[in-house]
Write a protein that holds these residues in place. Structure first.
Motif, mmCIF file in Angstrom:
data_model
loop_
_atom_site.group_PDB
_atom_site.id
_atom_site.type_symbol
_atom_site.label_atom_id
_atom_site.label_comp_id
_atom_site.label_asym_id
_atom_site.label_seq_id
_atom_site.Cartn_x
_atom_site.Cartn_y
_atom_site.Cartn_z
ATOM 1 N N GLY A 85 -52.509 70.958 -2.358
ATOM 2 C CA GLY A 85 -53.889 70.472 -2.240
ATOM 3 C C GLY A 85 -54.709 71.295 -3.227
ATOM 4 N N PRO A 86 -56.033 71.324 -3.088
ATOM 5 C CA PRO A 86 -56.841 72.152 -3.996
ATOM 6 C C PRO A 86 -56.398 73.620 -3.909
ATOM 7 N N LEU A 87 -56.286 74.280 -5.063
ATOM 8 C CA LEU A 87 -55.766 75.658 -5.080
ATOM 9 C C LEU A 87 -56.678 76.547 -5.914
ATOM 10 N N SER A 88 -56.968 77.738 -5.400
ATOM 11 C CA SER A 88 -57.757 78.718 -6.171
ATOM 12 C C SER A 88 -56.863 79.910 -6.498
ATOM 13 N N VAL A 89 -56.951 80.372 -7.749
ATOM 14 C CA VAL A 89 -56.068 81.440 -8.233
ATOM 15 C C VAL A 89 -56.898 82.478 -8.966
ATOM 16 N N ALA A 90 -56.596 83.751 -8.715
ATOM 17 C CA ALA A 90 -57.211 84.838 -9.495
ATOM 18 C C ALA A 90 -56.171 85.352 -10.494
ATOM 19 N N LEU A 91 -56.514 85.345 -11.763
ATOM 20 C CA LEU A 91 -55.600 85.830 -12.802
ATOM 21 C C LEU A 91 -55.851 87.312 -13.039
ATOM 22 N N PRO A 92 -54.792 88.126 -13.189
ATOM 23 C CA PRO A 92 -54.993 89.576 -13.300
ATOM 24 C C PRO A 92 -55.311 90.044 -14.723
ATOM 25 N N TYR A 93 -55.644 89.120 -15.618
ATOM 26 C CA TYR A 93 -55.906 89.506 -17.013
ATOM 27 C C TYR A 93 -57.158 88.796 -17.513
ATOM 28 N N GLU A 94 -57.609 89.242 -18.696
ATOM 29 C CA GLU A 94 -58.838 88.681 -19.252
ATOM 30 C C GLU A 94 -58.521 87.382 -19.997
ATOM 31 N N SER A 95 -59.576 86.608 -20.243
ATOM 32 C CA SER A 95 -59.382 85.289 -20.864
ATOM 33 C C SER A 95 -58.782 85.398 -22.269
ATOM 34 N N SER A 96 -58.941 86.567 -22.922
ATOM 35 C CA SER A 96 -58.394 86.713 -24.277
ATOM 36 C C SER A 96 -56.865 86.603 -24.293
ATOM 37 N N ARG A 97 -56.202 86.764 -23.118
ATOM 38 C CA ARG A 97 -54.739 86.670 -23.073
ATOM 39 C C ARG A 97 -54.240 85.234 -22.936
ATOM 40 N N ILE A 98 -55.167 84.285 -22.760
ATOM 41 C CA ILE A 98 -54.760 82.878 -22.637
ATOM 42 C C ILE A 98 -54.784 82.251 -24.032
ATOM 43 N N LEU A 99 -53.686 81.573 -24.384
ATOM 44 C CA LEU A 99 -53.592 80.974 -25.715
ATOM 45 C C LEU A 99 -54.007 79.509 -25.613
ATOM 46 N N TYR A 100 -55.243 79.226 -26.024
ATOM 47 C CA TYR A 100 -55.755 77.865 -25.856
ATOM 48 C C TYR A 100 -55.167 76.903 -26.880
ATOM 49 N N GLY A 101 -54.724 77.403 -27.989
ATOM 50 C CA GLY A 101 -54.130 76.501 -28.981
ATOM 51 C C GLY A 101 -52.611 76.427 -28.831
ATOM 52 N N GLY A 102 -52.066 76.860 -27.705
ATOM 53 C CA GLY A 102 -50.611 76.932 -27.548
ATOM 54 C C GLY A 102 -50.095 78.241 -28.130
ATOM 55 N N ILE A 103 -48.786 78.463 -28.009
ATOM 56 C CA ILE A 103 -48.198 79.726 -28.456
ATOM 57 C C ILE A 103 -47.913 79.638 -29.954
ATOM 58 N N PRO A 104 -48.495 80.546 -30.760
ATOM 59 C CA PRO A 104 -48.261 80.465 -32.203
ATOM 60 C C PRO A 104 -46.776 80.641 -32.533
ATOM 61 N N ARG A 105 -46.325 79.927 -33.556
ATOM 62 C CA ARG A 105 -44.932 80.020 -34.011
ATOM 63 C C ARG A 105 -44.975 80.522 -35.448
ATOM 64 N N ARG A 106 -44.228 81.590 -35.732
ATOM 65 C CA ARG A 106 -44.269 82.166 -37.088
ATOM 66 C C ARG A 106 -42.855 82.379 -37.597
ATOM 67 N N GLU A 107 -42.693 82.165 -38.875
ATOM 68 C CA GLU A 107 -41.405 82.453 -39.518
ATOM 69 C C GLU A 107 -41.423 83.895 -40.002
ATOM 70 N N ALA A 108 -40.264 84.550 -39.959
ATOM 71 C CA ALA A 108 -40.215 85.973 -40.320
ATOM 72 C C ALA A 108 -38.899 86.288 -41.018
ATOM 73 N N VAL A 109 -38.886 87.427 -41.715
ATOM 74 C CA VAL A 109 -37.686 87.897 -42.403
ATOM 75 C C VAL A 109 -37.371 89.299 -41.872
ATOM 76 N N ILE A 110 -36.102 89.576 -41.643
ATOM 77 C CA ILE A 110 -35.711 90.920 -41.198
ATOM 78 C C ILE A 110 -35.861 91.880 -42.383
ATOM 79 N N THR A 111 -36.613 92.959 -42.172
ATOM 80 C CA THR A 111 -36.768 93.959 -43.236
ATOM 81 C C THR A 111 -36.041 95.259 -42.905
ATOM 82 N N ALA A 112 -35.719 95.494 -41.653
ATOM 83 C CA ALA A 112 -34.940 96.696 -41.301
ATOM 84 C C ALA A 112 -34.227 96.455 -39.982
#
Ligand code: FES
Length: 342
Positions: A85-112
């Motif tokens: 039914g209706p649910l209320s939730v308290a999140l233990p972190y600040e809004s800056s930790r929520i990724l509104y554009g989805g999780i970024p995906r990045r390409e990388a190269v191993i350097t060490a």
């Protein structure tokens, strides 16, 4: 659909519908808000939050990810929470930790890639420049990236040990697990120049702003990585809180990161660290025993009630938390990140 209403630690409200059979985590993602999470199957604990009102079903989860006593106090894993039914939730972190554009995906190269202790490697990646994110990588100390295991669709989460930077450099300390997918890749195929795909930064573990209260950092094994990021951040910004770090390992062969910790100690006044070896050899000169024993001993010798950041295997995290609570440190000052093998 059931209405879900969430409030972040800094008071931002999110509202979205949750369809029958959909978890709160999935419903939030469908509404464009990727909440901190990793395994999405009730085993890592990184999606924990508190239900403040409403009825729900909770699917099976590992007691390591959500200990029963925390369940009783209203804590849930959002990847396992199904509103009735209706649910209320308290999140233990600040809004800056929520990724509104989805999780970024990045390409990388191993350097060490180098062995730094028994079954422990240091992996360094260079991110490729990205149209949206540019060439840098900004993240909060304590956050993690998920790395794709090349040739599979599996991902593994590893904490970042360095600090956010404009060069796109990422540093990880990884414990090699026998038969582990990413461990096998690292041992058999990974070489400098090889490419990897990284998803993140993500995660809610991080420094809290609590004025000048002392900060204690307690690491077990590669749980040192996010805490190293935190103390490096403190050194970069010359943060004034007295800081102490305890690094627990099983044996001396497991010790790594001392040069990095010495570099922090040279730059950050008021920072000191010590290594606790659980089963020391005859030549070990430092602390013997577990970090939980040492935390109990140090707290008994002071009236201080510091913020304690603890990261490592769940039994070690729970033992440290228990030692701190027994010594009178309030529950909310013990900030935990559990490392669970996938
Ligand atoms: Fe929910 Fe891992 S993401 S427990």
């Amino acid at each position: 659909a059931r209405p879900v209403s969430m409030v972040t630690a800094d008071g931002e409200r999110l509202e979205f519908p949750c369809a029958p059979g959909q978890s709160v985590l999935e419903a939030a993602a469908a509404a464009g808000a990727a909440l901190p999470a990793s395994c999405r199957q009730g085993t890592c604990g990184s999606c924990h939050a508190s239900v403040t009102g409403g009825a729900f079903d909770h699917g099976p989860c590992s007691p390591m990810a959500l200990p029963p006593e925390r369940r009783e106090q209203g804590e849930v894993l959002l990847c396992r929470t199904y509103p009735q039914g209706p649910l209320s939730v308290a999140l233990p972190y600040e809004s800056s930790r929520i990724l509104y554009g989805g999780i970024p995906r990045r390409e990388a190269v191993i350097t060490a890639l180098e062995t730094v202790a028994r079954e422990t490697v240091r992996l360094e990646l260079q991110l490729e420049p990205d149209e949206e994110a540019g060439s840098g990588c900004q993240f909060e100390p304590g956050q993690f990236m998920e790395l794709e295991v090349p040739g599979t669709d599996a991902k593994r989460a590893y904490s970042l040990a360095n600090t956010g930077n404009w060069e796109g450099r990422l540093e990880f300390f990884i414990r090699l697990r026998p038969g582990g997918l990413f461990s096998t890749y690292l041992q058999e195929r990974a070489r400098p120049g090889e490419r990897l795909t990284a998803h993140g930064p993500q995660g809610a573990f991080g420094l809290r702003e609590t004025g000048l209260r002392p900060r204690w950092f307690v690491a077990g094994g590669t749980g040192l990585a996010p805490l190293l990021s935190m103390v490096r951040h403190m050194a970069e910004w010359q943060e004034p809180q007295p800081a102490r770090l305890l690094f627990g390992v099983n044996e001396e062969a497991d010790v790594f990161g001392l040069a990095e910790l010495d570099a922090v100690a040279a730059e950050l006044p008021g920072f000191r660290y010590e290594v606790c070896v659980w089963r020391p050899g005859p030549s070990w000169q430092g602390q013997a025993g577990t970090p939980a024993d040492r935390v109990a001993e140090l707290l008994a010798a002071t009236a201080e009630k510091p913020d304690i950041y603890v990261c490592g295997p769940p039994p070690m995290v729970d033992a440290v938390a228990q030692a701190a609570l027994t010594a009178g440190v309030p529950e909310e000052r013990v900030i935990r990140e559990r490392y669970l093998p996938t």
